[in-house]
Design a protein around this motif. Structure first.
Motif, mmCIF file in Angstrom:
data_model
loop_
_atom_site.group_PDB
_atom_site.id
_atom_site.type_symbol
_atom_site.label_atom_id
_atom_site.label_comp_id
_atom_site.label_asym_id
_atom_site.label_seq_id
_atom_site.Cartn_x
_atom_site.Cartn_y
_atom_site.Cartn_z
ATOM 1 N N VAL A 49 2.443 -6.456 4.310
ATOM 2 C CA VAL A 49 1.928 -7.831 4.287
ATOM 3 C C VAL A 49 2.720 -8.535 3.189
ATOM 4 O O VAL A 49 2.727 -8.069 2.050
ATOM 5 C CB VAL A 49 0.423 -7.870 3.946
ATOM 6 C CG1 VAL A 49 -0.073 -9.312 3.900
ATOM 7 C CG2 VAL A 49 -0.394 -7.062 4.946
ATOM 8 N N GLN A 84 1.643 1.860 1.028
ATOM 9 C CA GLN A 84 0.410 2.326 0.393
ATOM 10 C C GLN A 84 -0.698 1.288 0.530
ATOM 11 O O GLN A 84 -0.459 0.156 0.923
ATOM 12 C CB GLN A 84 0.667 2.633 -1.083
ATOM 13 C CG GLN A 84 1.101 1.416 -1.883
ATOM 14 C CD GLN A 84 1.202 1.692 -3.377
ATOM 15 O OE1 GLN A 84 1.343 2.829 -3.801
ATOM 16 N NE2 GLN A 84 1.093 0.653 -4.176
ATOM 17 N N ILE A 85 -1.915 1.713 0.185
ATOM 18 C CA ILE A 85 -3.077 0.829 0.276
ATOM 19 C C ILE A 85 -3.056 -0.218 -0.835
ATOM 20 O O ILE A 85 -3.173 -1.394 -0.562
ATOM 21 C CB ILE A 85 -4.383 1.662 0.239
ATOM 22 C CG1 ILE A 85 -4.480 2.546 1.499
ATOM 23 C CG2 ILE A 85 -5.605 0.759 0.126
ATOM 24 C CD1 ILE A 85 -5.629 3.546 1.476
ATOM 25 N N ASN A 114 4.526 -1.491 0.427
ATOM 26 C CA ASN A 114 4.364 -1.508 1.878
ATOM 27 C C ASN A 114 4.140 -0.128 2.482
ATOM 28 O O ASN A 114 4.074 0.021 3.700
ATOM 29 C CB ASN A 114 5.592 -2.157 2.528
ATOM 30 C CG ASN A 114 5.667 -3.632 2.190
ATOM 31 O OD1 ASN A 114 4.639 -4.284 2.048
ATOM 32 N ND2 ASN A 114 6.873 -4.142 2.039
ATOM 33 N N LEU A 168 1.345 -1.172 7.053
ATOM 34 C CA LEU A 168 0.825 -1.647 5.760
ATOM 35 C C LEU A 168 1.595 -2.801 5.117
ATOM 36 O O LEU A 168 1.331 -3.178 3.985
ATOM 37 C CB LEU A 168 0.758 -0.470 4.773
ATOM 38 C CG LEU A 168 -0.326 0.571 5.089
ATOM 39 C CD1 LEU A 168 -0.065 1.876 4.347
ATOM 40 C CD2 LEU A 168 -1.700 0.031 4.744
#
Lengths: 530, 530
Positions: free
Chosen positions: B370, B392-393, B390, B368
């Protein structure tokens, strides 16, 4: 533990502390950025919970002395980093009330006011922003409406799930699922051997269906630009789908143009790929750019599989100002499929609060509805209510509309507009001061209250690379982060540069003069001026 | 809009209103379920926001007279539906403070206290529940730790993304990605023709990579049982992956057994499918069943691709009681991959608050992370801090750990334990009363504070189907929902039945006697007894 009278005392004290805090923010008494080092808190707090309850007076005191020094003051007038994260007293009271009638709000019956106030306040917001009637719960089609989610990123993933299912349904018409033996399983009868045969037939059938579905999904492409917030690429990663970042130029103000989009869509179609979603930006993070929605919606007419979602996380609230609607392509906005903005950024409502508006909310509910017996209700079965869990990823949901209702009623539309206008005015004041100093350049058009600047190469001594110069300048600015907080970015055709975004409810023109003083002093130091 | 002194007055008034509200809940002065019809609120509230701000006194009054009648009182002592959704005064004060220092908390630097208090309080919770040291931030491996998410459903999707990427990385070693021409694009040079060739090579390469990835992903299977909460099936739908619901029986107390799991895993493997995640339940929604984690963790040893996640949304907090740990397979819990519980259910912390603990939190961050330039920070680059976005959604996150800290300090571990014990005791009191009436049967083992019952066929007149009888009984109970709120479910080998779950902080034994009185009267009426 606290009883009712204990809460009365503690509640009054908390309110008083918050009053003191806001007075101190107005008086610039805090360093904007927390001045602590990684790991500071573990030195102050024990490594396990106490066995016996402690007195509230001790806990309350610890909040002030241990937690607050590690808080960066996003509400301070000299916080101009990232984007604002507005807090209002009205929003805070709503969060307190919502916490004390705590409920998970997944169905209408959980607390009818939670669902109904959300529908009503979303219509209020849509009207304040001048959105098309198609996005209202009272839309002519009967399909429009919205939902409040937690963040633009949650919105992006949720919308992508809906758009993916919409595209897959269309694809499935051309490429029907494989014929399988799964119908046998129902007819297989009760014997154990028959059950085993049926079960293994089911496994094979499921396997074939998964392959079919995976194959179709692997053809889908999501689009954005190099300037689209990383939430779009992350949404694609989360869903295991492809994301394509289209190029934009400084010449176009870092906005997506129709021709670029059309070329990419045709190129992908030519190799059998299926464009299923565009995340268009109304106010990018790096420069506040607005993608050319006029051209985009024209192009989209030729690509019916493409769902056009507008991410207006920061700048959407600027639509409240009639004088900014043209800049936001408000006419073209009538033709997009969905639109979202974060009221918790510049919109006076506490984090988290991201309304999402759709022309057809069924795109979400047909992708996300799962109803086991224990979630069924009389009203849900009758179809007389909207169960909002079916339009989102999680089951539970907080009572977020209460803060919108409190804020919009207490500020009124005019008060809301004044707040937005004041932010832009503050940015203009700063830009005016900087404009008189030729060592600086504004590297992007002035969008909303965001100004992006850097030192020019003219200011660089001995042929120093302009990016290196600006990184030194940035390091210098960070040493002053107790007085002014900014953030950095990189723009195509430009390079490293610095963002300034006033927007705190407390920010006034005097704070922009103070900000300019800090920026100028850091430039002087970077350039070796005494 | 409200200024500091206006907030002081409004804040005191809100605190007083909340005190009055809790006193009235103790006095049973409210109907538990809101007594309103769909659409009630749109008749009371205008369809657009006011142009000018309104006085707070009017808004405050409207909250009481328009919103509150549409609130179902989850904190009322006679709310025994779904699962509890505890509110505490301490948690409410935390939400107020968090709202007034509002910040989006995505990186450590956003407000260091937000990240650091989360790490500390998660360790507190893990210790209160007696979890393995492997789940602590101070784990021997250095990889353990957790994150607070918003709900068990968000946890389930998030964990599935991590587990999917873990499984795909392993699969990719056996089935490497296709060789493509994408390396050409970098070398293609600056001419427009060369750029076009490179671009189309990139499109072809991306298309091939998507197909490869889609093909691998279509082999993955997630597992649960027919009793696993629908959030697991929904997670699979969201990610476009296959979910397989394994059968459980009344004989096994509706819990998953190792043999059933092993047979399914082998069956899927035999047709080339890859088991990537099991959602095991510690306390199912319909009956509070605990899957046999002892057997499951034994089986899982033979299937390294399988990530075992334990969803203990409701019952996880019961691990705070040493006497319940055996029933919860606490020894086997040491060997699962991840565990989550909702403190916002029975755990005294306001919605939303779902801690997720992992043996290897890198499984989330490698799936996760980015990081565009505008989210980079000095501390993040140095690796000296944890940037929780980083794991979690969404990007943004609220300051949820503050409520855990306030609650655990004010209650202490003993106060927390007392609350859980009291809930179970209340359930036992009700079951004891019902046990003396032979028209009823408990249809599931007594798990935690959940009791599931129905009228027996012995009570049915004239051969009425027992399900039909109980649906009539249920209709009758719903007519009394102002006095007692329950919910219904369907259990395998049983059929339609009724759930009762005390757990409000205000619930005492006297409320169980009152509840029994309502249930008995409804049974009398259903069975035609005068």
């Amino acid at each position: 533990m606290m009883d009712i009278e204990g809460f009365r005392r503690a509640g009054y004290a908390a309110v008083d502390q918050i009053c003191d805090y806001y007075a101190s923010l107005q008086g610039n008494e805090h360093p904007v950025a927390a001045q602590v080092e990684p790991g500071f808190l573990s030195k102050l707090i024990p490594s396990e919970a106490p066995q016996h309850g402690e007195d509230w007076s001790v806990i309350e005191q610890d909040y002030q002395t241990k937690i607050m020094p590690g808080i960066t003051h996003w509400q301070a007038p000299n916080f101009m980093a990232y984007y604002p994260c507005n807090a209002t007293f009205e929003g805070g009271l709503a969060d307190l009330h919502a916490a004390m009638i705590s409920n998970p709000g997944f169905n209408w019956t959980c607390s009818p006011s939670v669902t109904e106030l959300e529908i009503i306040t979303l219509d209020w917001v849509a009207k304040v922003l001048g959105l098309s009637d198609d996005f209202l719960s009272t839309s002519p089609s009967g399909l429009g409406g919205g939902i409040i989610l937690g963040s633009a990123s949650e919105v992006c993933v949720t919308m992508a799930i809906g758009a993916r299912e919409r595209a897959l349904r269309a694809l499935a018409e051309e490429h029907p699922p494989p014929q399988t033996d799964s119908t046998n399983s129902a007819a297989a009868g009760p014997s154990n051997a028959a059950k085993a045969i049926a079960a293994s037939a089911t496994v094979l059938a499921n396997s074939a269906l998964s392959k079919w579905r995976g194959n179709l999904a692997s053809r889908l492409v999501m689009y954005g630009t190099t300037q689209t917030h990383s939430i779009a690429a992350k949404a694609a990663i989360i869903l295991g789908l492809d994301f394509r970042a289209l190029e934009v130029t400084k010449e176009d103000g870092f906005a997506l143009r129709g021709a670029t989009l059309r070329a990419a869509l045709l190129e992908d179609q030519s190799v059998g790929r299926v464009p299923f979603m565009l995340v268009a930006s109304l106010g990018t993070t790096s420069s506040g750019a607005v993608d050319n929605l006029q051209e985009i919606t024209e192009v989209a007419k030729d690509f019916p599989s493409l769902w056009v979602h507008v991410d207006a996380a920061y700048a959407g609230v600027a639509l409240a100002l009639p004088e900014l609607r043209e800049q936001c392509y408000s006419d073209a906005l009538r033709h997009v499929d969905s639109f979202s903005t974060n009221l918790h950024k510049w919109g006076l409502v506490q984090f988290d609060c991201s309304p999402l508006f759709l022309r057809d909310r069924g795109v979400l509910s047909s992708a996300l509805t799962v109803t086991p017996e224990y979630l069924r209700t009389r009203q849900g079965d009758a179809g007389s209510v909207l169960d909002m869990r079916n339009m989102q990823i999680p089951l539970g949901r907080r009572f977020r509309s209460l803060k919108i209702w409190f804020v919009l009623r207490s500020y009124g539309v005019q008060g809301f507009q004044e707040h937005i206008r004041r932010g832009i005015k503050c940015a203009d004041v700063f830009a005016g001061l900087m404009g008189e100093d030729e060592r600086f350049e504004m590297v992007a058009p002035p969008n909303f209250a965001l100004r992006v600047f850097r030192l020019t190469s003219a200011g660089a001594a001995g042929g120093e690379d302009v990016d290196a110069l600006n990184r030194r300048f940035w390091d210098m600015l960070q040493t002053r982060n107790s007085e002014l907080l900014l953030t950095q970015t990189v723009l195509p055709d430009v390079g490293f540069c610095i963002r300034l975004v006033p927007g705190s409810t407390l920010c006034r023109e005097e704070h922009m003069h103070a900000a300019w003083k800090v920026v100028k002093e850091c430039a002087d130091k970077t350039l070796g001026v005494q």
